[in-house]
Design an enzyme around this catalytic site. Structure first.
Site, short mmCIF file in Angstrom:
data_model
loop_
_atom_site.label_atom_id
_atom_site.label_comp_id
_atom_site.label_asym_id
_atom_site.label_seq_id
_atom_site.Cartn_x
_atom_site.Cartn_y
_atom_site.Cartn_z
N LYS A 13 70.65 23.93 55.70
CA LYS A 13 71.97 24.10 55.10
C LYS A 13 72.87 22.89 55.34
CE LYS A 13 74.02 26.97 58.79
NZ LYS A 13 73.27 26.29 59.84
N ARG A 88 80.17 32.05 62.68
CA ARG A 88 78.85 32.44 63.19
C ARG A 88 78.91 33.83 63.82
NH1 ARG A 88 76.47 27.19 63.65
NH2 ARG A 88 75.09 26.86 65.34
N ARG A 127 63.57 17.06 63.06
CA ARG A 127 64.93 16.66 62.70
C ARG A 127 65.49 15.58 63.64
NH1 ARG A 127 69.57 21.00 61.43
NH2 ARG A 127 69.64 21.41 63.65
N ARG A 160 68.19 16.13 68.94
CA ARG A 160 69.14 16.90 69.73
C ARG A 160 68.41 17.81 70.72
NH1 ARG A 160 72.50 19.11 64.76
NH2 ARG A 160 72.23 21.01 65.96
N ARG A 171 68.38 30.18 70.07
CA ARG A 171 69.41 30.15 69.02
C ARG A 171 69.10 31.17 67.92
NH1 ARG A 171 69.03 24.23 67.45
NH2 ARG A 171 70.94 24.37 66.26
#
Ligand code: AMP
Length: 218
Positions: A13, A88, A127, A160, A171
């Protein structure tokens, strides 16, 4: 065009938000990026949130809401905005609605990006993000022109802490528990648009544009 992008970590996203923001000259507001900026600044608040973020848990609502309000007050959102990673929790969604009302704005649509866990895990571990400007890349799907270097600002790219598998699973658990109610919140307002994010990146963006056109958002 005031949009909310919802989806599990790894669903892409952020990438679509970045592209849409660029094409329509509106800001992409990512609370994750705002929090990382806070950490970079070395502030007391930054120190407090760093450990929470690295562990993969959600930062407390009042901190995120305060940081978001501060960003909205900076302006640049007259033509619209894309909220990436906010709200969130249900509490954040309610606070956002109250803030929008105060500002005479409203959220037009909430796009829900979904894909199977297996696909997401492979995407996440590849990523990389720019240390300097926050732009997102991928080792396989969205390579920078020069390995390890940001196309936009020349900053260095890094993985990260919260993109490592253990943090990812934590998460996701937080997502299941706290973010699903956000879907229900926008569902009640009939603002949810489903986006199948398991397709190729090149297929997904045009389908988002088409949907926004059909809804007369663009
Ligand atoms: P992101 O870059 O959106 O994946 O966010 C990275 C981390 O920042 C999350 O795992 C949370 O610890 C924190 N974070 C970002 N946005 C929020 C939010 N809206 N509410 C709570 N924590 C957040």
């Amino acid at each position: 065009m005031n949009l909310v992008f919802i989806g599990k970590q790894g669903v892409g996203k952020g990438t679509y938000a970045q592209r849409l923001a660029l094409d329509f000259e509106i800001p992409q507001i990512s609370t994750g990026d705002l929090l990382r900026e806070e950490i970079k600044s070395g502030s007391e608040l930054g120190k407090k949130v760093q450990a929470i973020m690295n562990s993969g848990s959600l930062v407390p609502d009042e901190i995120v809401i305060e940081i978001f309000e501060k960003r909205i007050q900076q302006g640049g959102t007259e033509k619209g905005f894309i909220l990436d990673g906010f709200p969130r929790t249900e509490n954040q969604a309610e606070s956002l609605d109250a803030l929008m009302q105060k500002l005479g704005k409203k959220i037009d649509l909430a796009l829900n990006f979904t894909a199977p866990d297996k696909v997401l895990l492979s995407r996440l571990t590849g990523r990389r993000q720019c240390r300097q400007c926050g732009a997102i890349y991928h080792l396989r799907n969205l390579k920078p022109k020069v390995e390890g270097v940001c196309d936009k600002c020349g900053g260095s790219l890094y993985q990260r802490e919260d993109d490592k598998e253990e943090a990812i699973r934590k998460r996701w658990a937080a997502y299941e528990k706290q973010t699903k109610p956000v879907l229900a919140f926008y569902g009640k307002q009939k603002k949810i648009i489903e986006v199948d994010a398991s397709k190729e990146i090149g297929e997904i963006y045009p389908s988002i544009i088409k949907t926004l056109g059909n809804k007369k958002i663009i």
